[in-house]
Design a protein around this motif. Sequence first.
Motif, short mmCIF file in Angstrom:
data_model
loop_
_atom_site.label_atom_id
_atom_site.label_comp_id
_atom_site.label_asym_id
_atom_site.label_seq_id
_atom_site.Cartn_x
_atom_site.Cartn_y
_atom_site.Cartn_z
N UNK A 70 0.82 -1.21 0.00
CA UNK A 70 0.00 0.00 0.00
C UNK A 70 0.86 1.26 0.00
N UNK A 71 1.86 1.28 0.88
CA UNK A 71 2.71 2.46 1.00
C UNK A 71 3.47 2.72 -0.31
N UNK A 72 3.98 1.66 -0.93
CA UNK A 72 4.71 1.82 -2.19
C UNK A 72 3.76 2.24 -3.31
N UNK A 73 2.56 1.69 -3.32
CA UNK A 73 1.59 2.01 -4.39
C UNK A 73 1.16 3.47 -4.36
N UNK A 74 1.16 4.08 -3.18
CA UNK A 74 0.84 5.50 -3.10
C UNK A 74 1.85 6.34 -3.89
N UNK A 75 3.07 5.83 -3.99
CA UNK A 75 4.12 6.54 -4.72
C UNK A 75 4.14 6.15 -6.19
N UNK A 76 3.99 4.85 -6.48
CA UNK A 76 4.01 4.40 -7.88
C UNK A 76 3.47 2.98 -7.94
N UNK A 77 2.43 2.78 -8.73
CA UNK A 77 1.77 1.48 -8.80
C UNK A 77 2.65 0.43 -9.48
N UNK A 78 3.42 0.81 -10.49
CA UNK A 78 4.28 -0.16 -11.17
C UNK A 78 5.31 -0.74 -10.21
N UNK A 79 5.89 0.11 -9.38
CA UNK A 79 6.86 -0.38 -8.41
C UNK A 79 6.21 -1.33 -7.43
N UNK A 80 5.03 -0.97 -6.93
CA UNK A 80 4.33 -1.83 -5.99
C UNK A 80 3.95 -3.15 -6.64
N UNK A 81 3.54 -3.11 -7.89
CA UNK A 81 3.14 -4.33 -8.58
C UNK A 81 4.33 -5.28 -8.72
N UNK A 82 5.48 -4.76 -9.14
CA UNK A 82 6.68 -5.60 -9.25
C UNK A 82 7.08 -6.16 -7.90
N UNK A 83 7.07 -5.32 -6.89
CA UNK A 83 7.45 -5.76 -5.55
C UNK A 83 6.52 -6.87 -5.06
N UNK A 84 5.22 -6.71 -5.31
CA UNK A 84 4.27 -7.74 -4.91
C UNK A 84 4.50 -9.04 -5.65
N UNK A 85 4.68 -8.95 -6.96
CA UNK A 85 4.88 -10.14 -7.78
C UNK A 85 6.15 -10.89 -7.35
N UNK A 86 7.25 -10.18 -7.27
CA UNK A 86 8.52 -10.83 -6.96
C UNK A 86 8.58 -11.34 -5.52
N UNK A 87 7.92 -10.64 -4.61
CA UNK A 87 7.89 -11.11 -3.22
C UNK A 87 7.15 -12.44 -3.10
N UNK A 88 6.03 -12.57 -3.79
CA UNK A 88 5.28 -13.82 -3.74
C UNK A 88 6.08 -14.95 -4.41
N UNK A 89 6.78 -14.64 -5.49
CA UNK A 89 7.64 -15.65 -6.11
C UNK A 89 8.61 -16.24 -5.10
N UNK A 90 9.11 -15.40 -4.19
CA UNK A 90 10.10 -15.86 -3.21
C UNK A 90 9.54 -16.90 -2.25
#
Length: 384
Positions: A70-90
């Motif tokens: 949520x905090x990252x998405x307030x700044x930029x949705x693309x960054x939050x989306x990548x972070x979410x995707x890659x975190x779940x991959x881990x």
Amino acid sequence: MDGTAGVDLVARARAVAPLIADAANEIERTRRLTPGVVDALIGNGLYRALLPQSLGGSEAPPEIFMEMLEEIAKADASTAWCLGQNSVCAMIAAALDHESAHEIFNTAPGILAWGAVAHEARAVEGGYRVTGRWDFASGSPQASWLGAHVRIVNADGTPRKTADGSPELRTLLFPLTRAVMHDVWQAIGLAGTGTNSYEVNDLFIPDRFAALRDVPEALREPGPLYRLPTGSTYSLGFAAVSLGLARATLDAAIALARAKHQSLAASAMRDNQAVQGLIGRTEGDLRAARAYLYGTAHAMWRDLSASGVFTPAHRSAVRLAATWTIQQSADVVDIAYRMAGATAVFRSNPFERRFRDMHAITQQIQARDTHFEDVGKMILAEGR
């Protein structure tokens, strides 16, 4: 886990958000996260939110993961989306032996990306051979490893089945350098996610890098986090991205209303009763969506932590809450966009990119209307 590391993740996300906001235009232009943003995410341990503690990760509970996004998405949705995707991959580290997981996640940059399920891999001595192309690998420009979700066939070409008779699915993991990347992500929104395609030809994957994903019996980590299916984790994470995006868009509309005097209007926007009422109702809708999503996640996590079992009822509850939250967030963004009037169409203002990003999110699998049908079918079958 005592929660200290998790709370710190949210604080760290909040601290790097200004840097990400400053880079948002460059992320949009280059269609990938900037090196500075990637370094900040890595340096603050945000990619490791869902990585097991045994590998130096945070192994954070879902609600902390969601708040971070949520905090990252307030700044930029693309960054939050990548972070979410890659975190779940881990999370797949929990299904690997420690040495293999260490090789993937503790060798810089330690980021794994993957796409949708497709193709078959043939079982051979010592591992598998695979040929194919996979799409929708968000965050792949930052990744050092890739994964391919495949159906397994035996050496004679017959499908390999699990104990219940369903096809055996594995995730094959390999260094990104072994694949051919295809820069295909020219999209209306989430432009900076680098959601590209990749392919391999007759690639051999050793057994130790061929994981059974979302199979409790294959887990090597005891924590309840890894009993949570990755699909449901994606749903919670991407719904949280939607909330952060909606929050930022509505806040921008509120700030505009405080300062703007509409053309031909007798008073400032902030003194307009219609605007006041619209903001009040929309604020209520957004707060309700957030409370519903987090309440569902909290109840599911409480049950899962106690029992170690993720039930069909949990899956249904998460699916309903996430789908509804994404769609509700889109409504909030649409209202804020319309409220801003002509101001919203200019790239120099904080509306048009968020509008496009939000509507790219609504096209993803987590926001499909068919989820409501699935949940309704379950409710009717239970007589509730």
